[in-house]
Motif scaffolding. Structure first.
Motif, short mmCIF file in Angstrom:
data_model
loop_
_atom_site.label_atom_id
_atom_site.label_comp_id
_atom_site.label_asym_id
_atom_site.label_seq_id
_atom_site.Cartn_x
_atom_site.Cartn_y
_atom_site.Cartn_z
N LEU A 10 0.83 -1.21 0.00
CA LEU A 10 0.00 0.00 0.00
C LEU A 10 0.86 1.26 0.00
CD1 LEU A 10 -2.72 -1.16 2.55
CD2 LEU A 10 -3.00 -0.89 0.08
N ARG A 11 1.92 1.26 0.78
CA ARG A 11 2.81 2.42 0.81
C ARG A 11 3.49 2.62 -0.54
NH1 ARG A 11 4.98 1.11 6.84
NH2 ARG A 11 3.65 2.59 7.99
N GLY A 12 3.81 1.51 -1.20
CA GLY A 12 4.42 1.61 -2.52
C GLY A 12 3.49 2.22 -3.55
N LEU A 13 2.19 2.18 -3.28
CA LEU A 13 1.20 2.79 -4.17
C LEU A 13 0.80 4.19 -3.70
CD1 LEU A 13 -1.04 -0.38 -4.65
CD2 LEU A 13 0.42 0.69 -6.38
N ASP A 14 1.57 4.72 -2.74
CA ASP A 14 1.34 6.08 -2.21
C ASP A 14 0.02 6.22 -1.48
OD1 ASP A 14 3.80 7.03 -3.15
OD2 ASP A 14 2.95 7.53 -5.12
N VAL A 15 -0.48 5.12 -0.91
CA VAL A 15 -1.65 5.23 -0.03
C VAL A 15 -1.19 5.87 1.28
CG1 VAL A 15 -3.44 3.95 1.20
CG2 VAL A 15 -2.69 3.18 -1.06
N ASN A 16 -1.92 6.88 1.72
CA ASN A 16 -1.52 7.65 2.90
C ASN A 16 -1.98 6.94 4.18
OD1 ASN A 16 -0.65 9.69 4.59
ND2 ASN A 16 -2.40 11.03 4.19
N LEU A 17 -1.26 5.88 4.55
CA LEU A 17 -1.63 5.09 5.73
C LEU A 17 -1.28 5.83 7.01
CD1 LEU A 17 -0.37 1.54 4.68
CD2 LEU A 17 -2.67 2.49 4.47
N VAL A 18 -2.24 5.89 7.94
CA VAL A 18 -1.98 6.56 9.21
C VAL A 18 -2.23 5.65 10.42
CG1 VAL A 18 -2.47 8.86 8.30
CG2 VAL A 18 -4.33 7.52 9.29
N ALA A 19 -3.08 4.63 10.27
CA ALA A 19 -3.41 3.83 11.45
C ALA A 19 -3.94 2.46 11.06
CB ALA A 19 -4.45 4.56 12.32
N LEU A 20 -3.89 1.56 12.05
CA LEU A 20 -4.47 0.23 11.94
C LEU A 20 -5.70 0.17 12.83
CD1 LEU A 20 -4.20 -2.88 11.17
CD2 LEU A 20 -2.97 -3.10 13.35
N ALA A 21 -6.80 -0.37 12.31
CA ALA A 21 -8.00 -0.56 13.13
C ALA A 21 -7.74 -1.74 14.06
CB ALA A 21 -9.21 -0.82 12.24
N ARG A 22 -7.65 -1.46 15.35
CA ARG A 22 -7.31 -2.51 16.29
C ARG A 22 -8.56 -3.24 16.78
NH1 ARG A 22 -6.50 2.20 19.50
NH2 ARG A 22 -7.92 2.30 21.29
N ASN A 23 -8.33 -4.47 17.25
CA ASN A 23 -9.40 -5.27 17.83
C ASN A 23 -8.80 -6.13 18.93
OD1 ASN A 23 -8.20 -7.54 16.44
ND2 ASN A 23 -9.25 -6.84 14.59
N LYS A 31 -7.31 -8.90 18.89
CA LYS A 31 -6.06 -9.59 18.57
C LYS A 31 -5.02 -8.68 17.93
CE LYS A 31 -7.93 -14.27 18.18
NZ LYS A 31 -8.01 -15.50 17.36
N LEU A 32 -5.48 -7.69 17.19
CA LEU A 32 -4.55 -6.75 16.55
C LEU A 32 -4.54 -5.48 17.38
CD1 LEU A 32 -5.63 -7.30 12.83
CD2 LEU A 32 -3.67 -8.29 14.03
N ASP A 33 -3.52 -5.34 18.22
CA ASP A 33 -3.49 -4.26 19.20
C ASP A 33 -2.53 -3.15 18.78
OD1 ASP A 33 -1.07 -5.51 19.54
OD2 ASP A 33 -1.53 -6.30 21.54
N ALA A 34 -2.32 -2.21 19.70
CA ALA A 34 -1.43 -1.08 19.42
C ALA A 34 0.00 -1.53 19.17
CB ALA A 34 -1.48 -0.08 20.59
N GLU A 35 0.41 -2.62 19.80
CA GLU A 35 1.77 -3.14 19.58
C GLU A 35 1.94 -3.63 18.15
OE1 GLU A 35 4.72 -6.62 21.40
OE2 GLU A 35 2.98 -5.94 22.54
#
Length: 238
Positions: A75-88, A90-94
């Motif tokens: 996604l970054r290689g396609l210049d998508v402006n990623l800012v955050a991950l939606a946590r739940n 199992k997928l936490d801030a770490e």
């Protein structure tokens, strides 16, 4: 004599509403991801290509770190402006930090909105006489943002790059070519009315359609927009 020392403030915290796009990934295969996202970015308007994006991989909570890192790098290689991950659960801030992202709980945001609905209804009743409709008589030009705590009536054109935000309904009695966001505090009963629909984006209570997704039969026409559940409805105005 006491000397008065002036502090040079080098920073200032400001509150501002920003819209983020949630990109839900149903497949982490890098080839498929690259193909579909690259096509979407080609078709997207400039504002969407620059929009901050939260990635949601809730369907892949058991994905390994390599798969997640590969997807983010794609996604970054396609210049998508990623800012955050939606946590739940199992997928936490770490996990987000490992990916070089911030973390946002989308579920928490929805729960807060539901809990506040009854209280907001009471607030609306108690302050109904104090919230006035904002009437805009001048053209809203690119880069301008207009905000209303109640309804908004615009009697002039809204240019591309301009933004209308209202906690209530939005009426545009001219050509809507910018963005119109009604019910921005979660009012799903808000509506959008416009004389000519050519918008970059229309949104009601966070549910939105971008220009590429507007129904062809309603482009450049007088339209009334509303929500049914989570689906945006387009009806011709006669």
């Amino acid at each position: 004599m006491t000397a008065v020392v002036e502090e040079n403030t080098i920073l200032e915290f400001k509150g501002r509403m920003l819209m983020m796009t949630v990109l839900q990934l149903n497949d982490l295969d890098p080839g498929t991801l690259h193909q579909q996202v690259s096509q979407k970015m080609v078709d997207a308007a400039q504002w969407l290509r620059d929009a901050p994006v939260v990635i949601d991989v809730a369907n892949h909570v058991d994905a390994d770190q390599v798969s997640l890192l590969t997807a983010v790098d794609t996604l970054r290689g396609l210049d998508v402006n990623l800012v955050a991950l939606a946590r739940n659960e199992k997928l936490d801030a770490e996990t987000a930090a490992m990916l070089g992202l911030g973390s946002i709980s989308l579920l928490g945001g929805r729960e807060v909105a539901r809990r506040e609905e009854p209280r907001k209804a009471e607030d609306d009743n108690s302050s109904e006489s104090t919230i006035e409709t904002l009437v805009v008589e001048q053209p809203v030009r690119s880069g301008q943002q207009v905000y209303s705590r109640g309804d908004m009536i615009v009697l002039a054109p809204v240019s591309p790059g301009a933004e209308l935000l209202a906690e209530g309904n939005i009426h545009v009695y001219s050509n809507l070519r910018g963005r119109a966001l009604a019910g921005i505090r979660g009012n799903g009963n808000a509506r959008i009315f416009c004389q000519q629909l050519n918008a970059e984006l229309v949104s009601i209570a966070g549910h939105y359609r971008v220009a590429e997704d507007l129904p062809e039969e309603h482009r450049n026409q007088a339209v009334h927009l509303s929500l049914e559940g989570e689906a945006m409805q387009f009806n011709a105005l006669k």
